[in-house]
Design an enzyme around this catalytic site. Structure first.
Site, PDB file in Angstrom:
ATOM      1  N   GLU A  96       0.851  -1.196   0.000  1.00 40.23           N
ATOM      2  CA  GLU A  96       0.000   0.000   0.000  1.00 40.23           C
ATOM      3  C   GLU A  96       0.883   1.242   0.000  1.00 40.23           C
ATOM      4  O   GLU A  96       2.009   1.206   0.495  1.00 40.23           O
ATOM      5  CB  GLU A  96      -0.850   0.015   1.288  1.00 40.23           C
ATOM      6  CG  GLU A  96      -2.221  -0.569   1.133  1.00 40.23           C
ATOM      7  CD  GLU A  96      -3.236   0.429   0.578  1.00 40.23           C
ATOM      8  OE1 GLU A  96      -2.837   1.401  -0.112  1.00 40.23           O
ATOM      9  OE2 GLU A  96      -4.425   0.236   0.841  1.00 40.23           O
ATOM     10  N   ASP A  97       0.364   2.334  -0.522  1.00 41.98           N
ATOM     11  CA  ASP A  97       1.088   3.600  -0.436  1.00 41.98           C
ATOM     12  C   ASP A  97       0.951   4.196   0.969  1.00 41.98           C
ATOM     13  O   ASP A  97       1.922   4.606   1.591  1.00 41.98           O
ATOM     14  CB  ASP A  97       0.618   4.600  -1.503  1.00 41.98           C
ATOM     15  CG  ASP A  97      -0.907   4.799  -1.526  1.00 41.98           C
ATOM     16  OD1 ASP A  97      -1.642   4.089  -0.794  1.00 41.98           O
ATOM     17  OD2 ASP A  97      -1.364   5.671  -2.281  1.00 41.98           O
ATOM     18  N   ASP A 100      -4.521   5.143   6.052  1.00 37.53           N
ATOM     19  CA  ASP A 100      -5.093   6.346   6.648  1.00 37.53           C
ATOM     20  C   ASP A 100      -6.155   5.883   7.660  1.00 37.53           C
ATOM     21  O   ASP A 100      -5.810   5.515   8.785  1.00 37.53           O
ATOM     22  CB  ASP A 100      -5.662   7.165   5.475  1.00 37.53           C
ATOM     23  CG  ASP A 100      -6.136   8.543   5.835  1.00 37.53           C
ATOM     24  OD1 ASP A 100      -5.444   9.243   6.581  1.00 37.53           O
ATOM     25  OD2 ASP A 100      -7.215   8.951   5.354  1.00 37.53           O
ATOM     26  N   ARG A 162       2.085  12.107  -9.012  1.00 37.29           N
ATOM     27  CA  ARG A 162       2.550  10.752  -8.691  1.00 37.29           C
ATOM     28  C   ARG A 162       4.012  10.543  -9.076  1.00 37.29           C
ATOM     29  O   ARG A 162       4.711   9.723  -8.501  1.00 37.29           O
ATOM     30  CB  ARG A 162       1.704   9.698  -9.419  1.00 37.29           C
ATOM     31  CG  ARG A 162       0.252   9.634  -8.968  1.00 37.29           C
ATOM     32  CD  ARG A 162      -0.399   8.365  -9.524  1.00 37.29           C
ATOM     33  NE  ARG A 162      -1.853   8.373  -9.422  1.00 37.29           N
ATOM     34  CZ  ARG A 162      -2.548   7.972  -8.359  1.00 37.29           C
ATOM     35  NH1 ARG A 162      -1.914   7.564  -7.283  1.00 37.29           N
ATOM     36  NH2 ARG A 162      -3.865   7.988  -8.365  1.00 37.29           N
TER      37      ARG A 162
END
Ligand code: IMP
Ligand code: MG
Length: 177
Positions: A96-97, A100, A162
């Site tokens: 995952e980036d 949150d 990005r």
């Protein structure tokens, strides 16, 4: 006017990627691993991470989004595209980036558990623990960050930024687009 403020440099990211890749390679010790990137945000991190890992791997991708487009994650995650690689009996590492609220990571974890994965672990470049609304475990974390919106190294604002090699905050745009 929109300005970018550096938060995590390219060198810091590279060091972090090497550290995580060594840790993961040591933990799985030559066992085959299915690495799954959560699109779109993870694609740059994943491509650096897998090239530093020393393991026999397969790579696939999954695409999800929060159900509505509101600023706050709604908790209802929608799967747009699952993996094509068979999952049963495999060790799965989800990349995952950023985690949150954790709704996306929790959804992905259940998705692979339901498909009979032997194990599921999550590796996220960034973690915003202060925003968490779930109890999902993130097994490998690159950087813990405060509650600020970040772009670059795969992370976007409105599909932009990005391609940046480092991580930045944006000034002059509304937060939580
Ligand atoms: P969660 O389900 O709330 O944990 O959502 C995680 C997803 O929200 C990430 O995979 C990103 O796509 C997006 N996201 C959360 N925070 C940021 C940020 O600071 N910058 C860019 N995208 C973010
Ligand atoms: Mg994402």
């Amino acid at each position: 006017m929109v300005t970018q403020k550096l938060v995590i440099s390219e060198t810091q990211i590279q060091e972090c990627v090497s550290r995580l890749a060594s840790l993961i390679s040591a933990d799985y010790k030559d066992q085959p691993l299915l690495v799954v990137g959560a699109l779109n945000g993870s694609f740059i991190f994943l491509s650096d991470l897998i090239r530093s890992m020393e393991l026999p791997i397969q790579v696939d991708f999954i695409r999800l989004s929060s159900y509505d487009e509101s600023t706050q994650s709604s908790g209802s995650v929608r799967l747009h595209h699952g993996v094509r690689t068979p999952v049963k009996g495999k060790n799965v590492l989800v990349v995952e980036d950023i985690v949150d609220t954790g709704f996306t990571a929790e959804f992905i974890r259940h998705y692979f558990e339901e498909q009979g994965a032997a194990s599921v672990r999550i590796c996220s470049l960034l973690d915003k623990p202060i925003r968490r609304l779930t109890s999902v475990t993130v097994d490998y974390v690159g950087f813990e960050v405060p509650d600020q919106f970040l772009v670059g190294y795969g992370l976007d604002y409105n599909q932009q930024f990005r391609e940046l090699r480092a991580l930045y905050t944006l000034e002059g745009v509304p937060q939580n687009p």
